[in-house]
Write an enzyme that holds these catalytic residues in place. Structure first.
Site, mmCIF file in Angstrom:
data_model
loop_
_atom_site.group_PDB
_atom_site.id
_atom_site.type_symbol
_atom_site.label_atom_id
_atom_site.label_comp_id
_atom_site.label_asym_id
_atom_site.label_seq_id
_atom_site.Cartn_x
_atom_site.Cartn_y
_atom_site.Cartn_z
ATOM 1 N N SER A 60 4.687 -4.166 -24.892
ATOM 2 C CA SER A 60 6.088 -3.779 -24.697
ATOM 3 C C SER A 60 6.720 -4.671 -23.635
ATOM 4 O O SER A 60 6.039 -5.474 -22.992
ATOM 5 C CB SER A 60 6.204 -2.307 -24.272
ATOM 6 O OG SER A 60 5.658 -2.113 -22.977
ATOM 7 N N TYR A 212 3.112 -1.323 -5.367
ATOM 8 C CA TYR A 212 3.438 -2.331 -6.380
ATOM 9 C C TYR A 212 3.903 -3.620 -5.698
ATOM 10 O O TYR A 212 3.426 -4.719 -6.022
ATOM 11 C CB TYR A 212 4.529 -1.778 -7.290
ATOM 12 C CG TYR A 212 4.958 -2.685 -8.416
ATOM 13 C CD1 TYR A 212 4.306 -2.651 -9.645
ATOM 14 C CD2 TYR A 212 6.026 -3.559 -8.268
ATOM 15 C CE1 TYR A 212 4.708 -3.472 -10.690
ATOM 16 C CE2 TYR A 212 6.426 -4.385 -9.303
ATOM 17 C CZ TYR A 212 5.777 -4.336 -10.512
ATOM 18 O OH TYR A 212 6.177 -5.152 -11.542
ATOM 19 N N LYS A 216 2.184 -7.413 -5.558
ATOM 20 C CA LYS A 216 2.913 -8.601 -5.996
ATOM 21 C C LYS A 216 3.004 -9.632 -4.873
ATOM 22 O O LYS A 216 2.979 -10.846 -5.125
ATOM 23 C CB LYS A 216 4.303 -8.203 -6.493
ATOM 24 C CG LYS A 216 4.279 -7.345 -7.759
ATOM 25 C CD LYS A 216 3.672 -8.087 -8.927
ATOM 26 C CE LYS A 216 3.677 -7.300 -10.212
ATOM 27 N NZ LYS A 216 3.146 -8.052 -11.353
#
Length: 327
Positions: A60, A212, A216
């Site tokens: 997706s 998150y 990153k």
């Protein structure tokens, strides 16, 4: 106007968009940059014909779009996914879109599970396929602190540990002096420092969005380390920032943000533009850099998020130990 004035003005506009964040990360930023002098050329038609590229998290969002765009340039795309039923649907979509049976193939792997990564890499190497590119796109933003099967905080396992191990194991398949590895990162990393002292997020109240962003940050801070590590093989490593693109993942993990910015969010195709460009353009873009809208960008804009050499060494030592590598 002097001969170099348009390019100088173009650079100033580009940098202004980047540093002010909101305009540059939205659909407006890409639309303006495409019209500025010096916009890098698109990859040529058929640039990846006969090449193989693997994309994680390809069922997706940006992963799915990346698969479509790479296949449109002639590549055979290997969808590395956790849900093979959804993966087969995407593979059928890709085949139909490019009119080429077998344009996309499906492989099962949970990138956060290091044993799953080892199993996948072994199966892929046994197939004897040469890889032009490896796109580490799989991502997640958990609401609560979650651990991988090996006991690592999930975002670090999925965004850093799994990709590093997978690349190491697939080095024999990556084309010598031509293989390209892309880590798809996020603008959220600009808000966080490298978690060298607490990579597992054991201290303080857990926040999924902070975890998150920290993972990153880890991706981009490892760029010089990984560039040097894989240099002798001739494999280049890059990070790409897609900007603020509307995807099912964004809608699910940050619904308020997605609703507020919906009018200016990028399409998935705009979000994957730079990743596809890095993989397909010639000559290869400069390795070890963070790319956004086909230009190299700074990895830190706030002094408080800029790591020291010691921070990077300690973080890399943790990564190497976690995946069983010698730093």
């Amino acid at each position: 106007m002097s001969p170099g004035a348009p390019e100088a003005l173009s650079h100033l506009v580009d940098v202004a968009l980047d540093r002010t964040v909101a305009p540059g990360f939205t659909s407006l930023g890409l639309a303006v940059r495409r019209r500025l002098p010096g916009w890098p050329a698109d990859p040529r038609v058929g640039a990846l014909a006969g090449r193989h590229v693997a994309v994680t998290g390809a069922t997706s969002g940006l992963g799915r779009r990346t698969a479509h765009d790479l296949a449109a340039l002639g590549a055979t795309v290997h969808l590395v996914v956790r849900d093979t039923t959804r993966g087969e649907r995407v593979a059928a979509e890709v085949d139909a879109a490019v009119g080429r049976e077998g344009a996309a193939r499906v492989w099962w792997c949970d990138v956060a599970d290091l044993e799953s990564v080892r199993t996948f890499a072994g199966r892929f190497l046994a197939a004897g396929l040469p890889l032009r590119g490896l796109v580490h796109n799989a991502g997640a933003l958990p609401a609560e602190r979650t651990e991988s099967p090996q006991g690592h905080e999930l975002t670090q396992a999925l965004h850093v540990l799994g990709p590093v191990l997978m690349t190491e194991l697939l080095l024999p398949a990556l084309e010598p002096d031509a293989g390209r590895v892309v880590l798809v990162t996020s603008g959220g990393m600009y808000t966080q420092a490298l978690p060298a002292d607490d990579p597992e997020y054991l201290e303080g109240a857990y926040s999924g969005s902070v975890a998150y962003a920290r993972s990153k940050r880890g991706q981009v801070e490892l760029l010089p380390v990984l560039t040097e590590r894989w240099r002798d093989r001739g494999v280049t490593v890059h990070a790409t920032h897609p900007g603020w693109a509307r995807t099912p993942g964004l809608d699910a993990s940050l619904p308020a943000f997605s609703r507020a910015l919906r009018p200016v969010l990028r399409t998935d195709a705009a979000g994957t533009d730079t990743t596809v460009w890095v993989l397909a353009s010639e000559p290869v873009p400069e390795p070890g850099r963070l790319w956004h809208d086909r230009r190299p960008r700074p990895t830190s804009v706030l002094p408080t998020t800029r790591p020291t050499l010691s921070d990077r060494v300690r973080y890399w030592a943790w990564v190497a130990r976690a995946v069983g590598l010698t730093p």
